[in-house]
Design a protein around this motif. Structure first.
Motif, PDB file in Angstrom:
ATOM      1  N   MET B   1       0.849  -1.197   0.000  1.00 49.61           N
ATOM      2  CA  MET B   1       0.000   0.000   0.000  1.00 49.61           C
ATOM      3  C   MET B   1       0.880   1.241   0.000  1.00 49.61           C
ATOM      4  N   SER B   2       0.524   2.174  -0.847  1.00 48.26           N
ATOM      5  CA  SER B   2       1.230   3.451  -0.864  1.00 48.26           C
ATOM      6  C   SER B   2       0.234   4.492  -1.361  1.00 48.26           C
ATOM      7  N   PHE B   3       0.649   5.750  -1.298  1.00 49.58           N
ATOM      8  CA  PHE B   3      -0.256   6.781  -1.810  1.00 49.58           C
ATOM      9  C   PHE B   3      -0.480   6.599  -3.309  1.00 49.58           C
ATOM     10  N   LEU B   6      -3.146   4.161  -3.826  1.00 51.07           N
ATOM     11  CA  LEU B   6      -4.445   4.783  -3.544  1.00 51.07           C
ATOM     12  C   LEU B   6      -4.903   5.612  -4.749  1.00 51.07           C
ATOM     13  N   ARG B   9      -6.076   3.179  -7.386  1.00 46.12           N
ATOM     14  CA  ARG B   9      -7.388   2.598  -7.037  1.00 46.12           C
ATOM     15  C   ARG B   9      -8.501   3.600  -7.340  1.00 46.12           C
ATOM     16  N   ASN B  10      -8.251   4.852  -6.975  1.00 45.82           N
ATOM     17  CA  ASN B  10      -9.281   5.861  -7.217  1.00 45.82           C
ATOM     18  C   ASN B  10      -9.534   6.056  -8.708  1.00 45.82           C
ATOM     19  N   ARG B  13     -11.917   3.257  -9.757  1.00 45.75           N
ATOM     20  CA  ARG B  13     -13.075   2.937  -8.912  1.00 45.75           C
ATOM     21  C   ARG B  13     -14.381   2.994  -9.693  1.00 45.75           C
ATOM     22  N   ILE B 283     -11.588  12.435   5.604  1.00 49.81           N
ATOM     23  CA  ILE B 283     -11.086  11.241   6.315  1.00 49.81           C
ATOM     24  C   ILE B 283      -9.559  11.237   6.309  1.00 49.81           C
ATOM     25  N   LEU B 284      -8.993  11.470   5.119  1.00 54.20           N
ATOM     26  CA  LEU B 284      -7.528  11.466   5.022  1.00 54.20           C
ATOM     27  C   LEU B 284      -6.920  12.542   5.909  1.00 54.20           C
ATOM     28  N   LEU B 287      -6.785  11.680   9.491  1.00 60.39           N
ATOM     29  CA  LEU B 287      -5.710  10.726   9.817  1.00 60.39           C
ATOM     30  C   LEU B 287      -4.343  11.396   9.842  1.00 60.39           C
ATOM     31  N   GLY B 288      -4.305  12.665   9.418  1.00 61.68           N
ATOM     32  CA  GLY B 288      -3.050  13.406   9.487  1.00 61.68           C
ATOM     33  C   GLY B 288      -2.401  13.662   8.139  1.00 61.68           C
ATOM     34  N   VAL B 289      -3.069  13.242   7.046  1.00 59.06           N
ATOM     35  CA  VAL B 289      -2.502  13.524   5.724  1.00 59.06           C
ATOM     36  C   VAL B 289      -2.688  15.025   5.479  1.00 59.06           C
ATOM     37  N   GLN B 293      -0.522  17.278   0.494  1.00 59.43           N
ATOM     38  CA  GLN B 293      -0.347  15.880   0.044  1.00 59.43           C
ATOM     39  C   GLN B 293      -1.608  15.405  -0.675  1.00 59.43           C
TER      40      GLN B 293
END
Lengths: 234, 375
Positions: B1-3, B6, B9-10, B13, B283-284, B287-289, B293
């Motif tokens: 898993m990495s950005f 992600l 995946r997006n 989707r 959400i991101l 989580l601190g993103v 970023q």
């Protein structure tokens, strides 16, 4: 502030400007939570529970007053440092679970670890361990839509745990669950507090959930009311 | 898993929407790459024109192929003090196997033609060309396009013109390479155009004499049945290509209007896909993103989609241009680096135009407000 106190909220107030009028949501909130504590915050809708939780978690800012977590006043942090602080110190559990739908359970848990310096093997190992801890070892490659509500919430708890945060903040964690799944989630939170000494601050409407906490605090119209026998100084 | 995973995946989707958005961008990139390559083909043709050459054509020219100039005064022109060489070219346009495969056939006196154009025989031999009246030298690109081999007999336009390939050639003037050179007498006999040329080419000793020699030539032909218009080869070629350019311009405008719709659709789709995920941005961030970023992720996602669509469109353009080879048998077609860069840049611009504003809005929204939004 004693070393045993992980969270100290001092004279926190929050007000919004809405339609040219100032709306007070919180006023004069003072609260201390001890390390390893399990506090349930209860109150009617609109009493300011979630707003207080968001301020403590660094998702929102107070209009006045101070929030000190493990000796650090978070109101003094800029946006960038606050984000880094949140990652390292706070684990969030939301009513809506807030998992990313394109990621599997283990990837969702792994997500906050991307912000830490660690190898992908280490990230994956920690995420798996967190899923095992919440009882989802066989579901790690399932997407959120393939999980039940209770499993989604347990995945979100695993995500909150994986960074080993100082404080777990849970906003209505059982609000979307049936009685059985809710009981499982509450069992899990209780176990995390009792066995792993995780400090938990939980907002809930559910009196049964509130009773699971070691300390109960009530909010009414933006003001904190002390509960008889509470371990919290308010 | 990495950005990055992600982001990928997006991207996938909502596959149907992703394909539609990429297709919209691909169409735009295809059209721009094709139009710019055709434009570059025009430029190459005009750019290879020689400034020491004059082009003498029929004054009342309706079509660059059907106009005729009499060869009778060639000797007079060649004898002018400022002229080094002069020759006539009889040109015909023929189809090969299919109506859309147009072949430009230039009837020349090879020796005289060499005085005005640099031609180098590659495969085969010049002596084989000289030996047969129906021999031909074919440009390397057209030989490669149709798979013609030395020694092969080729029939054009229902056998109205037949020639045997004596060799292939390359020329400094690329406009000749996309065609065929045959003996002028042979072509003139078939076309009943003995003693005539489609145009004359005159090489000057001194380019400064261009205006005076042009006037002198036109004066020489003033009392002929077909008076002439003499101009530099560059100007003549621009005029020759004018009709093609007009057609290309009109076609280009129509196509650009059509692709504007698909571009709008693609940019709007990208914008919508980001707006729909504002809650996930919240959400991101919870989580601190960091904002920047997330902004980088959203913009990278749009850029990847745009580049994928753009690459597909440009790839298609490259294949079609390579298959077509020439426009009207004259304008060399190939995907030019400039066209590739511009169309990729356009694809990126479309992607970013749809992404930047909603991405900035989504990341500027407070985390609490973003999380309140419904999925």
């Amino acid at each position: 502030m004693s070393d045993d106190v992980i969270l100290s909220v001092r004279s926190v107030a929050k007000q919004y400007e809405r339609g040219g009028q100032s709306v007070k949501v919180l006023e004069g909130i003072d609260l201390e939570v001890e390390r390893g504590g399990y506090v349930a915050l209860m109150g009617p809708s609109g009493s300011g529970k979630t707003t207080l939780l968001n301020i403590i978690g660094g998702l929102d800012s107070a209009s006045s007053g101070r929030v000190i977590v493990d000796g650090l006043e978070i109101g003094a942090l800029d946006d960038r440092r606050l984000a880094a602080w949140r990652t390292a110190n706070i684990g969030f559990v939301f009513q809506q679970y807030n998992l990313l739908p394109v990621l599997t359970a283990v990837e969702n848990v792994e997500l906050p670890l991307l912000l830490f310096r660690m190898t992908k093997e280490e990230r994956r190992a920690r995420a798996r361990a967190a899923l095992v801890l919440v009882g989802l070892s066989g579901r790690e490659h399932h997407l959120p839509r393939q999980l039940s509500g209770g499993e989604e919430q347990r995945t979100s708890i695993a995500r909150a745990l994986v960074t080993d945060p100082k404080l777990i903040i849970a906003d209505e964690p059982t609000g979307n669950l049936d009685a059985r799944a809710a009981a499982n989630v509450l069992d899990l939170l209780e176990r995390l507090n009792r066995e792993l000494r995780k400090t938990i601050l939980m907002v809930t409407h559910d009196p049964a959930a509130g009773r699971r906490a070691r300390t109960l605090v009530r909010l009414q119209k933006g003001t904190l009311l002390p509960e008889a026998g509470a371990e919290v100084t308010a | 898993m990495s950005f990055l995973s992600l982001i990928l995946r997006n991207l996938t989707r909502n596959r149907r929407r992703g394909v539609l958005m990429a297709s919209g961008i691909g169409v735009a990139a295809f059209v721009i790459a094709s139009l710019l390559s055709v434009e570059a083909g025009f430029g190459a043709l005009i750019g290879s024109a020689d400034d020491t050459l004059l082009n003498v054509r029929e004054k009342a020219l309706a079509c660059p192929v059907t106009g005729r100039v009499f060869d009778s005064d060639l000797a007079t022109i060649a004898g002018m003090a400022a002229v080094r060489d002069a020759t006539g070219v009889l040109r015909g346009l023929y189809s090969y196997q299919d109506k859309k495969n147009l072949v430009v056939v230039n009837g020349v006196d090879l020796q005289a033609f060499r005085g005005v154009k640099d031609v180098r025989v590659l495969e085969g031999s010049e002596s084989a060309f000289t030996a047969r009246p129906d021999a031909a030298l074919v440009g390397r690109p057209i030989a490669s396009q149709y798979g013609w081999k030395v020694g092969e007999t080729v029939s054009l336009l229902e056998d109205r013109l037949r020639f045997q390939i004596a060799g292939t050639f390359e020329a400094a003037d690329k406009s000749y390479e996309t065609g065929v050179l045959v003996h002028k007498e042979y072509l003139a006999r078939l076309k009943h155009d003995e003693g005539k040329s489609t145009f004359l080419i005159v090489r000057l000793k001194d380019p400064a004499a261009l205006a005076s020699v042009s006037r002198a030539i036109d004066a020489e032909y003033a009392n002929h049945p077909k008076p002439t218009k003499t101009q530099s080869e560059r100007v003549a070629r621009e005029r020759e290509l004018q009709d093609f350019r007009e057609l290309r311009r009109m076609l280009g405008l129509m196509v650009l209007a059509a692709i504007a719709v698909s571009v709008f659709g693609a940019a709007n789709g990208i914008s919508m896909s980001i707006r729909e995920r504002t809650r996930e941005v919240g959400i991101l961030r919870s989580l601190g993103v960091r904002r920047e970023q997330i902004l980088g992720m959203l913009i990278s996602e749009a850029a990847l989609l745009a580049l994928a669509g753009g690459a597909a469109g440009i790839g298609l353009a490259a294949v079609l241009l390579a298959t077509g080879r020439t426009l009207g048998g004259m304008i060399p077609l190939a995907l030019r680096p400039g066209a590739l860069g511009a169309s990729l840049g356009l694809a990126l611009l479309i992607g970013l135009s749809g992404a930047v504003l909603p991405a900035v809005r989504a990341t500027r929204l407070s985390i609490v407000d973003a999380l309140k939004l419904a999925d």
